[in-house]
Design an enzyme around this catalytic site. Structure first.
Site, short mmCIF file in Angstrom:
data_model
loop_
_atom_site.label_atom_id
_atom_site.label_comp_id
_atom_site.label_asym_id
_atom_site.label_seq_id
_atom_site.Cartn_x
_atom_site.Cartn_y
_atom_site.Cartn_z
N ARG A 1 9.21 8.22 -4.62
CA ARG A 1 9.47 7.00 -3.81
C ARG A 1 10.97 6.86 -3.48
NH1 ARG A 1 5.07 8.04 -4.14
NH2 ARG A 1 3.27 6.76 -4.63
N SER B 1 1.83 -1.27 -4.15
CA SER B 1 2.47 -1.27 -5.48
C SER B 1 3.82 -1.95 -5.38
CB SER B 1 2.69 0.16 -5.97
OG SER B 1 1.47 0.84 -5.99
N GLU C 1 9.52 -1.20 -6.17
CA GLU C 1 9.34 -0.20 -5.11
C GLU C 1 9.57 -0.86 -3.75
OE1 GLU C 1 5.77 2.27 -5.45
OE2 GLU C 1 5.50 2.11 -3.29
C1 LIG Z 1 -2.11 -2.33 0.80
C2 LIG Z 1 -0.90 -1.41 0.74
C3 LIG Z 1 -1.02 -0.16 0.15
C4 LIG Z 1 0.08 0.69 0.09
N1 LIG Z 1 -0.08 1.93 -0.48
C5 LIG Z 1 0.96 2.79 -0.54
C6 LIG Z 1 0.79 4.08 -1.12
O1 LIG Z 1 -0.29 4.47 -1.56
N2 LIG Z 1 1.87 4.89 -1.17
C7 LIG Z 1 3.10 4.53 -0.69
O2 LIG Z 1 4.03 5.33 -0.77
N3 LIG Z 1 3.27 3.31 -0.12
C8 LIG Z 1 2.25 2.43 -0.03
N4 LIG Z 1 2.42 1.19 0.53
C9 LIG Z 1 3.75 0.78 0.99
C10 LIG Z 1 3.99 0.99 2.50
O3 LIG Z 1 2.79 0.99 3.21
C11 LIG Z 1 4.75 2.29 2.79
O4 LIG Z 1 5.96 2.32 2.08
C12 LIG Z 1 5.04 2.44 4.29
O5 LIG Z 1 5.60 3.71 4.53
C13 LIG Z 1 6.00 1.38 4.82
O6 LIG Z 1 6.02 1.52 6.22
P1 LIG Z 1 6.45 0.34 7.18
O7 LIG Z 1 6.54 0.89 8.54
O8 LIG Z 1 5.56 -0.82 6.98
O9 LIG Z 1 7.91 0.02 6.61
P2 LIG Z 1 8.65 -1.39 6.62
O10 LIG Z 1 8.08 -2.24 5.55
O11 LIG Z 1 8.71 -1.93 7.99
O12 LIG Z 1 10.12 -0.91 6.16
C14 LIG Z 1 10.32 -0.41 4.87
C15 LIG Z 1 11.81 -0.01 4.76
O13 LIG Z 1 12.08 1.07 5.63
C16 LIG Z 1 13.04 0.69 6.62
N5 LIG Z 1 12.56 1.29 7.88
C17 LIG Z 1 11.33 1.16 8.43
N6 LIG Z 1 11.23 1.92 9.53
C18 LIG Z 1 12.43 2.54 9.69
C19 LIG Z 1 12.97 3.43 10.65
N7 LIG Z 1 12.25 3.87 11.69
N8 LIG Z 1 14.25 3.85 10.51
C20 LIG Z 1 15.00 3.43 9.47
N9 LIG Z 1 14.56 2.57 8.53
C21 LIG Z 1 13.29 2.13 8.64
C22 LIG Z 1 13.05 -0.82 6.63
O14 LIG Z 1 14.32 -1.32 7.04
C23 LIG Z 1 12.76 -1.14 5.18
O15 LIG Z 1 13.91 -1.03 4.39
C24 LIG Z 1 1.33 0.30 0.62
C25 LIG Z 1 1.43 -0.96 1.22
C26 LIG Z 1 0.35 -1.81 1.29
C27 LIG Z 1 0.47 -3.14 1.97
#
Ligand SMILES: Cc1cc2nc3c(=O)[nH]c(=O)nc-3n(C[C@H](O)[C@H](O)[C@H](O)COP(=O)(O)OP(=O)(O)OC[C@H]3O[C@@H](n4cnc5c(N)ncnc54)[C@H](O)[C@@H]3O)c2cc1C
Length: 339
Positions: free
Chosen positions: A165, A239, A335
């Site tokens: 992570r 998580s 996380e």
């Molecule tokens: C129900 C559920 C289950 C999940 N299961 C998992 C799992 O199994 N494994 C896992 O690893 N994660 C899991 N996650 C967490 C999450 O889905 C992942 O970390 C996902 O990759 C986040 O993507 P996002 O686009 O929503 O990021 P955001 O929440 O929009 O951003 C997360 C971070 O990344 C930065 N960011 C986003 N996009 C960019 C970009 N293009 N350039 C630079 N910075 C950026 C943001 O500024 C922030 O700091 C889960 C979440 C939920 C709600």
């Protein structure tokens, strides 16, 4: 001219469903649009938030600056060799539909990562992982826009320093780059990974006789749907804590006092503990105060039952960290990105 809106509610833009306001908000569908929005500004880490699907953030306050929603789309095959296909995807593509695209085309490698919310662009941020696979296993390169130089830079696998992570973008490059596309190196011939969690058991109950990436993905979808809350119904960010890694000697000590301790071998002779188990042992599973709670089916997931504030969720996470540390002498690390 790309419109920049004022005072926008971020509630629809984060899976926790936290109601915070962005002083300024804009979305971009190309690097040129991003450049246009930023022209004349010199955003610093403190007043800019890059947003994908908002599924890995906890908003504890209003954003007193500019929120930039990445909507760069497009998926294309950019190269191919005997064993691999190289697929480049825009950072604004949603992750799970990208997995479905790979399944339809028989590109293997991401089937264990089905149903993770969020965007392609955020997948390298924390090296997303599930069921024994991490993004680093299929990562080839990414392109990112440098917010100060306003240039596009390419990062290869070794440049990203992926860990559990973790990546370079969460630390030394935090807030400096906008990831604009990611290229994945997918396999033509699948190497199935069914050893993790309950995948094999689920495949058996599905009656699967012959493995395929499609039925592995379906097994993962079934397991995840039964264990994790649907964020559209109950706000959450998956998580909330990382599974902590501790020294072997510490693990041996703990095991004497807590024989049921759940742990796995980790790199560098360490042991990785199941954070969910530790939290459960401290009595938090199913806890609820107001609308902030600890999910009854999975203690690792903190939830917003509707009207919780980011601070209430944060406070709960603080209490959990303290009680786990008090009972086990293990410090949990969040996380989720706290904003
Ligand atoms: C129900 C559920 C289950 C999940 N299961 C998992 C799992 O199994 N494994 C896992 O690893 N994660 C899991 N996650 C967490 C999450 O889905 C992942 O970390 C996902 O990759 C986040 O993507 P996002 O686009 O929503 O990021 P955001 O929440 O929009 O951003 C997360 C971070 O990344 C930065 N960011 C986003 N996009 C960019 C970009 N293009 N350039 C630079 N910075 C950026 C943001 O500024 C922030 O700091 C889960 C979440 C939920 C709600």
């Amino acid at each position: 001219m790309i419109p920049i809106q004022g005072n926008v509610s971020l509630k629809p833009y984060n899976t926790f469903g936290i109601n915070a306001t962005a002083k300024q908000f804009a979305s971009f569908q190309s690097v040129d649009e991003l450049r246009a929005i930023l022209s004349g500004t010199n955003p610093s880490v403190s007043n800019l938030l890059i947003l994908g699907g908002g599924s890995n953030i906890l908003l504890t306050k209003d954003v007193n600056g500019l929120v930039l929603k990445n909507e760069i789309c497009g998926i294309e095959k950019v190269a191919e060799d005997e064993t691999h296909v190289y697929i480049k995807a825009g950072a604004g593509e949603s992750w799970h539909p990208f997995v479905l695209y790979c399944l339809e085309n028989n590109y293997a490698g991401v089937e264990n990562l089905a149903l993770i919310p969020g965007s392609v662009g955020a997948s390298p941020m924390q090296n997303i992982g599930a069921y024994g696979v991490e993004i680093k296993d299929v990562f080839h390169s990414l392109e990112a826009f440098h917010l100060h130089d306003k240039t596009i830079q390419t990062f290869l696998l070794e440049d990203c320093r992926f860990g559990y992570r973790e990546s370079v973008f969460k630390h030394q490059y935090k807030g400096r780059f906008v990831i604009t596309s990611v290229t994945y190196k997918l396999f033509k011939n699948p190497m199935y990974n069914t050893s993790y969690g309950a995948i094999q058991q689920e495949l058996d109950s599905m009656g699967v006789k012959e493995l395929s990436i499609q039925n592995i993905a379906q097994a993962v979808i079934n397991i995840r749907s039964s264990k994790l809350p649907d964020w559209k119904v109950v706000g959450n960010a998956g998580s909330f804590f990382k599974n902590p890694e501790i020294e072997k000697a510490h693990y041996e000590d703990l095991k004497k006092s807590f024989p049921a301790l759940v742990a796995f071998s980790a790199p560098n002779e360490k042991m990785k503990l199941a954070a969910g188990w530790l939290i459960e042992q401290c009595g938090w599973k199913g806890y609820r105060k107001g609308d902030a709670g600890c999910y009854p089916k999975q203690a690792l997931v903190l939830v917003n039952y509707g009207g919780a504030t980011g601070n209430e969720i944060y406070k709960l996470s603080e209490q959990i960290i303290q009680s786990v540390n008090g009972k086990f002498g293990v410090l949990l690390e969040r996380e989720v990105n706290i904003i």
